[in-house]
Design a protein around this motif. Sequence first.
Motif, PDB file in Angstrom:
ATOM      1  N   VAL A   1       0.789  -1.245  -0.023  1.00 37.36           N
ATOM      2  CA  VAL A   1      -0.047  -0.038  -0.076  1.00 37.36           C
ATOM      3  C   VAL A   1       0.860   1.233   0.177  1.00 37.36           C
ATOM      4  CG1 VAL A   1      -1.726   1.352   1.276  1.00 37.36           C
ATOM      5  CG2 VAL A   1      -2.117  -1.022   0.960  1.00 37.36           C
ATOM      6  N   PRO A   2       1.736   1.507   0.885  1.00 38.59           N
ATOM      7  CA  PRO A   2       2.792   2.665   0.803  1.00 38.59           C
ATOM      8  C   PRO A   2       3.571   2.748  -0.512  1.00 38.59           C
ATOM      9  CG  PRO A   2       3.413   1.064   2.541  1.00 38.59           C
ATOM     10  CD  PRO A   2       1.839   0.486   2.101  1.00 38.59           C
ATOM     11  N   ALA A   3       3.864   1.617  -1.002  1.00 39.81           N
ATOM     12  CA  ALA A   3       4.607   1.642  -2.284  1.00 39.81           C
ATOM     13  C   ALA A   3       3.935   1.809  -3.579  1.00 39.81           C
ATOM     14  CB  ALA A   3       5.232  -0.002  -2.352  1.00 39.81           C
ATOM     15  N   LEU A   4       2.481   1.630  -3.365  1.00 41.80           N
ATOM     16  CA  LEU A   4       1.635   2.029  -4.279  1.00 41.80           C
ATOM     17  C   LEU A   4       1.233   3.403  -4.336  1.00 41.80           C
ATOM     18  CD1 LEU A   4      -0.537  -1.337  -4.695  1.00 41.80           C
ATOM     19  CD2 LEU A   4       1.320  -0.446  -6.227  1.00 41.80           C
ATOM     20  N   THR A   5       0.810   3.887  -3.208  1.00 39.18           N
ATOM     21  CA  THR A   5       0.397   5.340  -2.743  1.00 39.18           C
ATOM     22  C   THR A   5       1.380   6.362  -3.255  1.00 39.18           C
ATOM     23  OG1 THR A   5      -0.810   4.436  -0.931  1.00 39.18           O
ATOM     24  CG2 THR A   5      -0.262   6.949  -1.162  1.00 39.18           C
ATOM     25  N   LEU A   6       2.868   6.014  -3.089  1.00 38.79           N
ATOM     26  CA  LEU A   6       3.763   7.009  -3.499  1.00 38.79           C
ATOM     27  C   LEU A   6       3.796   7.496  -4.912  1.00 38.79           C
ATOM     28  CD1 LEU A   6       6.086   8.775  -2.136  1.00 38.79           C
ATOM     29  CD2 LEU A   6       7.589   6.857  -2.554  1.00 38.79           C
ATOM     30  N   PRO A   7       4.047   6.630  -5.787  1.00 36.34           N
ATOM     31  CA  PRO A   7       4.106   6.802  -7.167  1.00 36.34           C
ATOM     32  C   PRO A   7       2.783   7.366  -7.547  1.00 36.34           C
ATOM     33  CG  PRO A   7       3.989   4.385  -7.145  1.00 36.34           C
ATOM     34  CD  PRO A   7       4.225   5.201  -5.539  1.00 36.34           C
ATOM     35  N   ARG A   8       1.661   6.899  -7.105  1.00 38.32           N
ATOM     36  CA  ARG A   8       0.343   7.205  -7.665  1.00 38.32           C
ATOM     37  C   ARG A   8      -0.028   8.702  -7.350  1.00 38.32           C
ATOM     38  NH1 ARG A   8      -4.654   5.707  -4.112  1.00 38.32           N
ATOM     39  NH2 ARG A   8      -3.512   7.092  -2.765  1.00 38.32           N
ATOM     40  N   ASP A   9       0.465   9.074  -5.885  1.00 38.82           N
ATOM     41  CA  ASP A   9       0.357  10.391  -5.588  1.00 38.82           C
ATOM     42  C   ASP A   9       1.297  11.447  -6.372  1.00 38.82           C
ATOM     43  OD1 ASP A   9      -1.779   9.849  -4.045  1.00 38.82           O
ATOM     44  OD2 ASP A   9      -0.610   9.736  -2.162  1.00 38.82           O
ATOM     45  N   ALA A  10       2.319  10.867  -6.889  1.00 38.05           N
ATOM     46  CA  ALA A  10       3.312  11.527  -7.791  1.00 38.05           C
ATOM     47  C   ALA A  10       3.053  11.852  -9.417  1.00 38.05           C
ATOM     48  CB  ALA A  10       4.594  11.011  -7.547  1.00 38.05           C
ATOM     49  N   GLY A  11       1.957  11.212  -9.613  1.00 40.91           N
ATOM     50  CA  GLY A  11       1.332  11.280 -11.089  1.00 40.91           C
ATOM     51  C   GLY A  11       1.808  10.100 -11.982  1.00 40.91           C
ATOM     52  N   PHE A  12       2.346   9.057 -11.426  1.00 42.89           N
ATOM     53  CA  PHE A  12       2.516   7.985 -12.253  1.00 42.89           C
ATOM     54  C   PHE A  12       1.191   7.289 -12.549  1.00 42.89           C
ATOM     55  CE2 PHE A  12       6.441   8.730 -10.298  1.00 42.89           C
ATOM     56  CZ  PHE A  12       7.625   8.294 -11.629  1.00 42.89           C
ATOM     57  N   ARG A  13       1.051   6.511 -13.782  1.00 43.55           N
ATOM     58  CA  ARG A  13      -0.044   5.700 -13.939  1.00 43.55           C
ATOM     59  C   ARG A  13       0.325   4.420 -13.725  1.00 43.55           C
ATOM     60  NH1 ARG A  13      -1.229   5.767 -20.509  1.00 43.55           N
ATOM     61  NH2 ARG A  13      -3.207   4.737 -19.792  1.00 43.55           N
ATOM     62  N   LEU A  14      -0.641   3.648 -13.150  1.00 42.25           N
ATOM     63  CA  LEU A  14      -0.306   2.379 -12.617  1.00 42.25           C
ATOM     64  C   LEU A  14      -1.097   1.328 -13.180  1.00 42.25           C
ATOM     65  CD1 LEU A  14      -0.137   3.038  -8.455  1.00 42.25           C
ATOM     66  CD2 LEU A  14       1.694   3.435 -10.111  1.00 42.25           C
ATOM     67  N   VAL A  15      -0.426   0.152 -13.586  1.00 46.90           N
ATOM     68  CA  VAL A  15      -1.267  -0.893 -14.270  1.00 46.90           C
ATOM     69  C   VAL A  15      -0.521  -2.216 -13.411  1.00 46.90           C
ATOM     70  CG1 VAL A  15      -2.076   0.181 -16.255  1.00 46.90           C
ATOM     71  CG2 VAL A  15       0.114  -1.131 -16.239  1.00 46.90           C
ATOM     72  N   THR A  16      -1.348  -3.331 -13.754  1.00 42.86           N
ATOM     73  CA  THR A  16      -0.451  -4.633 -13.552  1.00 42.86           C
ATOM     74  C   THR A  16      -0.459  -5.523 -14.717  1.00 42.86           C
ATOM     75  OG1 THR A  16      -2.573  -5.768 -12.839  1.00 42.86           O
ATOM     76  CG2 THR A  16      -1.507  -4.694 -11.111  1.00 42.86           C
ATOM     77  N   LEU A  17       0.461  -6.444 -14.749  1.00 41.30           N
ATOM     78  CA  LEU A  17       0.571  -7.498 -15.819  1.00 41.30           C
ATOM     79  C   LEU A  17       0.884  -8.991 -15.185  1.00 41.30           C
ATOM     80  CD1 LEU A  17       0.773  -8.569 -18.735  1.00 41.30           C
ATOM     81  CD2 LEU A  17       3.193  -7.852 -18.546  1.00 41.30           C
TER      82      LEU A  17
ATOM     83  N   GLU B   1      -8.381  -7.013  -5.645  1.00 38.40           N
ATOM     84  CA  GLU B   1      -9.519  -6.392  -4.889  1.00 38.40           C
ATOM     85  C   GLU B   1      -9.553  -6.978  -3.754  1.00 38.40           C
ATOM     86  OE1 GLU B   1     -12.269  -5.127  -8.936  1.00 38.40           O
ATOM     87  OE2 GLU B   1     -12.510  -7.071  -7.818  1.00 38.40           O
ATOM     88  N   ARG B   2      -9.536  -8.367  -3.462  1.00 38.68           N
ATOM     89  CA  ARG B   2      -9.725  -9.107  -2.083  1.00 38.68           C
ATOM     90  C   ARG B   2      -8.494  -8.651  -1.155  1.00 38.68           C
ATOM     91  NH1 ARG B   2     -10.576 -14.062  -5.441  1.00 38.68           N
ATOM     92  NH2 ARG B   2     -12.951 -14.378  -5.175  1.00 38.68           N
ATOM     93  N   ALA B   3      -7.583  -8.225  -1.884  1.00 41.80           N
ATOM     94  CA  ALA B   3      -6.182  -7.795  -0.983  1.00 41.80           C
ATOM     95  C   ALA B   3      -6.295  -6.344  -0.794  1.00 41.80           C
ATOM     96  CB  ALA B   3      -4.862  -8.388  -1.673  1.00 41.80           C
ATOM     97  N   GLY B   4      -7.299  -5.696  -1.125  1.00 42.31           N
ATOM     98  CA  GLY B   4      -7.298  -4.252  -0.842  1.00 42.31           C
ATOM     99  C   GLY B   4      -6.482  -3.260  -1.942  1.00 42.31           C
ATOM    100  N   LEU B   5      -5.951  -3.854  -3.016  1.00 38.38           N
ATOM    101  CA  LEU B   5      -5.053  -3.130  -4.080  1.00 38.38           C
ATOM    102  C   LEU B   5      -5.730  -2.667  -5.228  1.00 38.38           C
ATOM    103  CD1 LEU B   5      -1.897  -4.993  -3.568  1.00 38.38           C
ATOM    104  CD2 LEU B   5      -2.628  -3.155  -2.033  1.00 38.38           C
ATOM    105  N   GLY B   6      -6.924  -3.497  -5.387  1.00 34.64           N
ATOM    106  CA  GLY B   6      -7.586  -3.083  -6.833  1.00 34.64           C
ATOM    107  C   GLY B   6      -7.651  -1.559  -7.170  1.00 34.64           C
ATOM    108  N   GLY B   7      -7.965  -0.775  -5.923  1.00 35.93           N
ATOM    109  CA  GLY B   7      -8.235   0.635  -6.581  1.00 35.93           C
ATOM    110  C   GLY B   7      -7.106   1.488  -7.010  1.00 35.93           C
ATOM    111  N   PHE B   8      -5.834   0.815  -6.963  1.00 33.72           N
ATOM    112  CA  PHE B   8      -4.663   1.704  -7.284  1.00 33.72           C
ATOM    113  C   PHE B   8      -4.487   1.718  -8.901  1.00 33.72           C
ATOM    114  CE2 PHE B   8      -3.473   0.948  -2.887  1.00 33.72           C
ATOM    115  CZ  PHE B   8      -2.989   2.084  -2.376  1.00 33.72           C
ATOM    116  N   PHE B   9      -4.903   0.762  -9.316  1.00 28.78           N
ATOM    117  CA  PHE B   9      -4.592   0.513 -10.780  1.00 28.78           C
ATOM    118  C   PHE B   9      -5.760   0.959 -11.764  1.00 28.78           C
ATOM    119  CE2 PHE B   9      -2.354  -2.528  -8.161  1.00 28.78           C
ATOM    120  CZ  PHE B   9      -1.152  -2.300  -8.241  1.00 28.78           C
ATOM    121  N   GLU B  10      -5.281   1.558 -12.789  1.00 26.00           N
ATOM    122  CA  GLU B  10      -6.372   1.830 -13.772  1.00 26.00           C
ATOM    123  C   GLU B  10      -6.577   0.518 -14.815  1.00 26.00           C
ATOM    124  OE1 GLU B  10      -4.695   3.914 -17.904  1.00 26.00           O
ATOM    125  OE2 GLU B  10      -3.734   4.954 -16.225  1.00 26.00           O
TER     126      GLU B  10
END
Length: 232
Positions: free
Chosen positions: A102-118, A131-140
């Motif tokens: 969560v902190p590792a995703l929050t930092l670049p998201r707030d800095a303006g990076f686009r976040l996706v997963t592969l 989504e079950r892990a509470g991370l789904g909302g970070f990714f476009e």
Amino acid sequence: MNQNKPVSTLVFDVNETLLDITTLEPLFDRLFGDPAVLREWFAQLILYSQTMTLSGLYTRFGKLAGGTLKMIGSIHDVDITDDDISELAERIGTMPAHEDAVPALTLPRDAGFRLVTLTNSASAASPTPLERAGLGGFFEHSFSVESVGKFKPAPETYHLVADALKAETSELCLVACHLWDTIGAQAAGWHGALVTRPHNALLPAEEVPVPDLVAPDLTELADQIVRRWKST
């Protein structure tokens, strides 16, 4: 076209990078009397996913995971039942996030990076493991290799993301804890950022691409990413 644009999009691997696969250990402890057999299973799963791709073949990652568990059972003379396979699938689908995610995703998201997963895993019905892990909302967007029928690190898997995002390769950075994944991304023209979680490390051999950034935890890696490529 400018092929040297700074990184603007971070593409995160999912299993083990964001989600904690050590929560599968109780299953391996019950079946084999040794939770460390998890690592044997996971290494064989990756080996045979790549073997299928190199052979021009494809089956879903989840099916391969269950088959690999049966194979490991045969090696250790342990009978693997359908219930065991079901438990494996349930545990994979409900892995929690690493504490640093969560902190590792929050930092670049707030800095303006686009976040996706592969991910190598197939597309899943909602709620997804992220989504079950509470991370789904970070990714476009969450990309699966299922759409190209080739597992990472096949070039087509990385091209899939670049094409879908209409991004130049220099704008993309793969964030993963598996060196074979960052190698594939860098070979496709991306940048690579490696988090050296336990059981993962650099490979000091000639011609093996070295990741652009390396850190022992995801939060420190995210900090390095923002300091190097902060979006403007």
